[in-house]
Design a protein around this motif. Sequence first.
Motif, PDB file in Angstrom:
ATOM      1  N   SER A 162      28.333  23.267 -15.868  1.00 58.94           N
ATOM      2  CA  SER A 162      29.019  23.419 -17.085  1.00 58.94           C
ATOM      3  C   SER A 162      28.389  23.197 -18.287  1.00 58.94           C
ATOM      4  CB  SER A 162      30.334  22.664 -17.085  1.00 58.94           C
ATOM      5  OG  SER A 162      29.847  21.216 -17.550  1.00 58.94           O
ATOM      6  N   ILE A 163      29.017  23.632 -19.522  1.00 56.99           N
ATOM      7  CA  ILE A 163      28.613  23.631 -20.891  1.00 56.99           C
ATOM      8  C   ILE A 163      28.795  22.184 -21.479  1.00 56.99           C
ATOM      9  CG2 ILE A 163      28.347  24.553 -23.180  1.00 56.99           C
ATOM     10  CD1 ILE A 163      29.382  27.112 -22.004  1.00 56.99           C
ATOM     11  N   PRO A 164      27.944  21.383 -22.005  1.00 57.75           N
ATOM     12  CA  PRO A 164      28.167  20.384 -22.544  1.00 57.75           C
ATOM     13  C   PRO A 164      28.829  20.427 -23.831  1.00 57.75           C
ATOM     14  CG  PRO A 164      25.746  20.492 -22.691  1.00 57.75           C
ATOM     15  CD  PRO A 164      26.503  21.604 -21.740  1.00 57.75           C
ATOM     16  N   ASP A 165      29.544  19.386 -24.281  1.00 51.23           N
ATOM     17  CA  ASP A 165      30.377  19.425 -25.587  1.00 51.23           C
ATOM     18  C   ASP A 165      29.782  18.758 -26.823  1.00 51.23           C
ATOM     19  OD1 ASP A 165      32.159  19.488 -27.547  1.00 51.23           O
ATOM     20  OD2 ASP A 165      33.941  18.992 -26.232  1.00 51.23           O
ATOM     21  N   TRP A 166      28.890  19.499 -27.384  1.00 55.88           N
ATOM     22  CA  TRP A 166      28.385  18.915 -28.598  1.00 55.88           C
ATOM     23  C   TRP A 166      29.382  18.259 -29.765  1.00 55.88           C
ATOM     24  CZ3 TRP A 166      28.500  20.996 -33.650  1.00 55.88           C
ATOM     25  CH2 TRP A 166      29.249  22.440 -33.471  1.00 55.88           C
ATOM     26  N   GLY A 167      30.743  18.741 -29.558  1.00 55.27           N
ATOM     27  CA  GLY A 167      31.701  18.267 -30.724  1.00 55.27           C
ATOM     28  C   GLY A 167      31.593  16.758 -30.543  1.00 55.27           C
ATOM     29  N   TYR A 168      31.396  15.965 -29.503  1.00 56.07           N
ATOM     30  CA  TYR A 168      31.391  14.620 -29.137  1.00 56.07           C
ATOM     31  C   TYR A 168      30.156  14.016 -29.642  1.00 56.07           C
ATOM     32  CZ  TYR A 168      36.080  15.020 -27.239  1.00 56.07           C
ATOM     33  OH  TYR A 168      37.486  15.221 -27.054  1.00 56.07           O
ATOM     34  N   THR A 169      29.621  14.448 -30.551  1.00 57.66           N
ATOM     35  CA  THR A 169      28.236  13.667 -30.772  1.00 57.66           C
ATOM     36  C   THR A 169      28.557  13.429 -32.771  1.00 57.66           C
ATOM     37  OG1 THR A 169      27.143  15.623 -31.763  1.00 57.66           O
ATOM     38  CG2 THR A 169      26.994  15.185 -29.263  1.00 57.66           C
ATOM     39  N   PRO A 170      27.713  12.627 -33.213  1.00 54.16           N
ATOM     40  CA  PRO A 170      27.724  12.228 -34.316  1.00 54.16           C
ATOM     41  C   PRO A 170      27.336  13.492 -35.315  1.00 54.16           C
ATOM     42  CG  PRO A 170      26.556  10.589 -33.554  1.00 54.16           C
ATOM     43  CD  PRO A 170      26.738  11.630 -32.527  1.00 54.16           C
ATOM     44  N   VAL A 179      38.227  22.215 -32.459  1.00 50.17           N
ATOM     45  CA  VAL A 179      38.008  23.681 -32.439  1.00 50.17           C
ATOM     46  C   VAL A 179      36.921  23.820 -31.393  1.00 50.17           C
ATOM     47  CG1 VAL A 179      37.201  25.676 -33.477  1.00 50.17           C
ATOM     48  CG2 VAL A 179      38.965  24.401 -34.473  1.00 50.17           C
ATOM     49  N   ILE A 180      35.713  22.902 -31.470  1.00 49.24           N
ATOM     50  CA  ILE A 180      34.601  22.993 -30.807  1.00 49.24           C
ATOM     51  C   ILE A 180      34.886  22.740 -29.401  1.00 49.24           C
ATOM     52  CG2 ILE A 180      32.270  21.842 -30.031  1.00 49.24           C
ATOM     53  CD1 ILE A 180      32.309  21.110 -33.156  1.00 49.24           C
ATOM     54  N   SER A 181      35.605  21.700 -28.979  1.00 51.34           N
ATOM     55  CA  SER A 181      36.202  21.563 -27.524  1.00 51.34           C
ATOM     56  C   SER A 181      36.781  22.604 -26.869  1.00 51.34           C
ATOM     57  CB  SER A 181      36.991  20.095 -27.392  1.00 51.34           C
ATOM     58  OG  SER A 181      35.958  18.998 -27.842  1.00 51.34           O
ATOM     59  N   VAL A 203      29.492  22.690 -11.154  1.00 58.49           N
ATOM     60  CA  VAL A 203      29.428  21.112 -11.494  1.00 58.49           C
ATOM     61  C   VAL A 203      29.897  21.007 -12.746  1.00 58.49           C
ATOM     62  CG1 VAL A 203      27.018  21.091 -11.829  1.00 58.49           C
ATOM     63  CG2 VAL A 203      28.365  19.162 -11.318  1.00 58.49           C
ATOM     64  N   ASP A 204      30.897  20.102 -13.145  1.00 56.63           N
ATOM     65  CA  ASP A 204      31.026  19.738 -14.407  1.00 56.63           C
ATOM     66  C   ASP A 204      30.404  18.610 -15.006  1.00 56.63           C
ATOM     67  OD1 ASP A 204      32.661  19.082 -16.843  1.00 56.63           O
ATOM     68  OD2 ASP A 204      34.549  18.596 -15.670  1.00 56.63           O
ATOM     69  N   VAL A 205      29.517  18.899 -16.005  1.00 57.65           N
ATOM     70  CA  VAL A 205      28.790  17.816 -16.826  1.00 57.65           C
ATOM     71  C   VAL A 205      29.549  17.474 -17.928  1.00 57.65           C
ATOM     72  CG1 VAL A 205      26.755  18.086 -15.550  1.00 57.65           C
ATOM     73  CG2 VAL A 205      27.027  19.209 -17.663  1.00 57.65           C
ATOM     74  N   THR A 206      30.390  18.277 -18.304  1.00 57.89           N
ATOM     75  CA  THR A 206      31.033  18.212 -19.862  1.00 57.89           C
ATOM     76  C   THR A 206      31.762  17.028 -20.218  1.00 57.89           C
ATOM     77  OG1 THR A 206      31.459  20.737 -19.692  1.00 57.89           O
ATOM     78  CG2 THR A 206      32.649  19.514 -21.292  1.00 57.89           C
ATOM     79  N   GLU A 207      32.383  16.562 -18.885  1.00 57.49           N
ATOM     80  CA  GLU A 207      33.161  14.924 -19.394  1.00 57.49           C
ATOM     81  C   GLU A 207      32.081  13.965 -19.517  1.00 57.49           C
ATOM     82  OE1 GLU A 207      36.461  14.692 -19.998  1.00 57.49           O
ATOM     83  OE2 GLU A 207      36.308  17.086 -19.920  1.00 57.49           O
ATOM     84  N   ILE A 208      30.936  14.012 -18.883  1.00 55.85           N
ATOM     85  CA  ILE A 208      30.052  13.314 -19.023  1.00 55.85           C
ATOM     86  C   ILE A 208      29.639  13.165 -20.381  1.00 55.85           C
ATOM     87  CG2 ILE A 208      27.414  12.270 -18.457  1.00 55.85           C
ATOM     88  CD1 ILE A 208      28.216  13.439 -15.697  1.00 55.85           C
ATOM     89  N   SER A 209      29.288  14.432 -21.235  1.00 53.87           N
ATOM     90  CA  SER A 209      28.950  14.501 -22.434  1.00 53.87           C
ATOM     91  C   SER A 209      29.997  14.100 -23.515  1.00 53.87           C
ATOM     92  CB  SER A 209      28.474  15.935 -22.759  1.00 53.87           C
ATOM     93  OG  SER A 209      29.766  16.726 -22.762  1.00 53.87           O
ATOM     94  N   ARG A 210      31.152  14.370 -23.127  1.00 55.33           N
ATOM     95  CA  ARG A 210      32.224  13.756 -23.952  1.00 55.33           C
ATOM     96  C   ARG A 210      32.439  12.186 -23.992  1.00 55.33           C
ATOM     97  NH1 ARG A 210      36.442  18.661 -22.444  1.00 55.33           N
ATOM     98  NH2 ARG A 210      35.740  20.142 -23.969  1.00 55.33           N
TER      99      ARG A 210
END
Length: 244
Positions: A162-170, A179-181, A203-210
Motif C-alpha cells: 500500500s501507499i504510505p500517507d505523507w500527510g501524517y508527517t511534519p 485531503v491527502i489521506s 499488505v497495508d503499511v499505510t496505517e504504520i505510516s500514519r
Amino acid sequence: LKTQSSKAKLVGLVGGAIAAVFIGLFFTGIFETEKKAIEFKDKQTQFRKKHDARVAEFDYKYFKGVNENERWPNQFVEVAYENGLDFEKPEIIAETGWKTYDLLNAISQTNFTQKYDYVSLLIGVNNQFNSRSIDEFEEDLSKLMDKMNSLKKSNGNIIIVSIPDWGYTPFGNSYNREVISSEINLFNNSLINFANINGLKYVDVTEISRRALNESNLLASDNLHPSGLMYLEWAKKIYETWID
C-alpha cells in the motif's frame, strides 16, 4: 520455504538464494534544508506545469533517504533469513519521485537476465502528489501487471504494498492532511481492487505510516520519509503477509 539450503530470488519491482525484485519507491524526495523545502513548496505549482518530466530527476539528484541496509527490501531479506529463508541480494528498481509511467519506462529499458521468485510493487504516492488521475493510475497498473508477469518465474509470487500517507508527517503539515489521506485512500482502494482481480497478496503499511504523527522516531531526519525503524516494521509485516 523455511530452509537455508536453497536461496530465493526477490525482485522489488527482487532475485537462487531466492531472487526477488522490488518495484517502485515513493514520496517526493528528501529536502536537505528547510529553505529548500520552502522554495520547493512555493514553486510547486509552476514546476509541475512546466517541468513535470523532470520531477523524478530533480528529486533523486538532490535528496537521499536512509542507509542502504535500512531500506525495507534489505530489512525484509534479513527478517526472512532470521526465519530460515535465504534470499539473494534484492534488486530494487526505483528512484525517489517516480510515478507509474516513470516505472514503466524504466522496466522497459532494463535488461533483466533472470526470472524472479518474488516480485513486489510499491508505487503511487507521486501520482497522488502530482495530482495524476486515478484512471491513469489504474491503466498503468494493468501495464505493470504484464511487466511483473514477465519478470517472475511460472510459480513466482507477487505482492502489492500500500501507499504510505505523507500527510501524517511534519512536511505534510503545510498541506491539507484530510485531503491527502482521502486521496491516498482512493489510490489504495485501486491497489486493493487490482490485487483482488489478479489474485495477488496485498499488505497495508499505510496505517504504520500514519503513526508517525505521534511517533517521530518513525521518520527520517527530513521529517518526510520513513526511518529505518518504520521500514523494519514494514519488512516484518510484509514478511508475515507474503511468506509466513
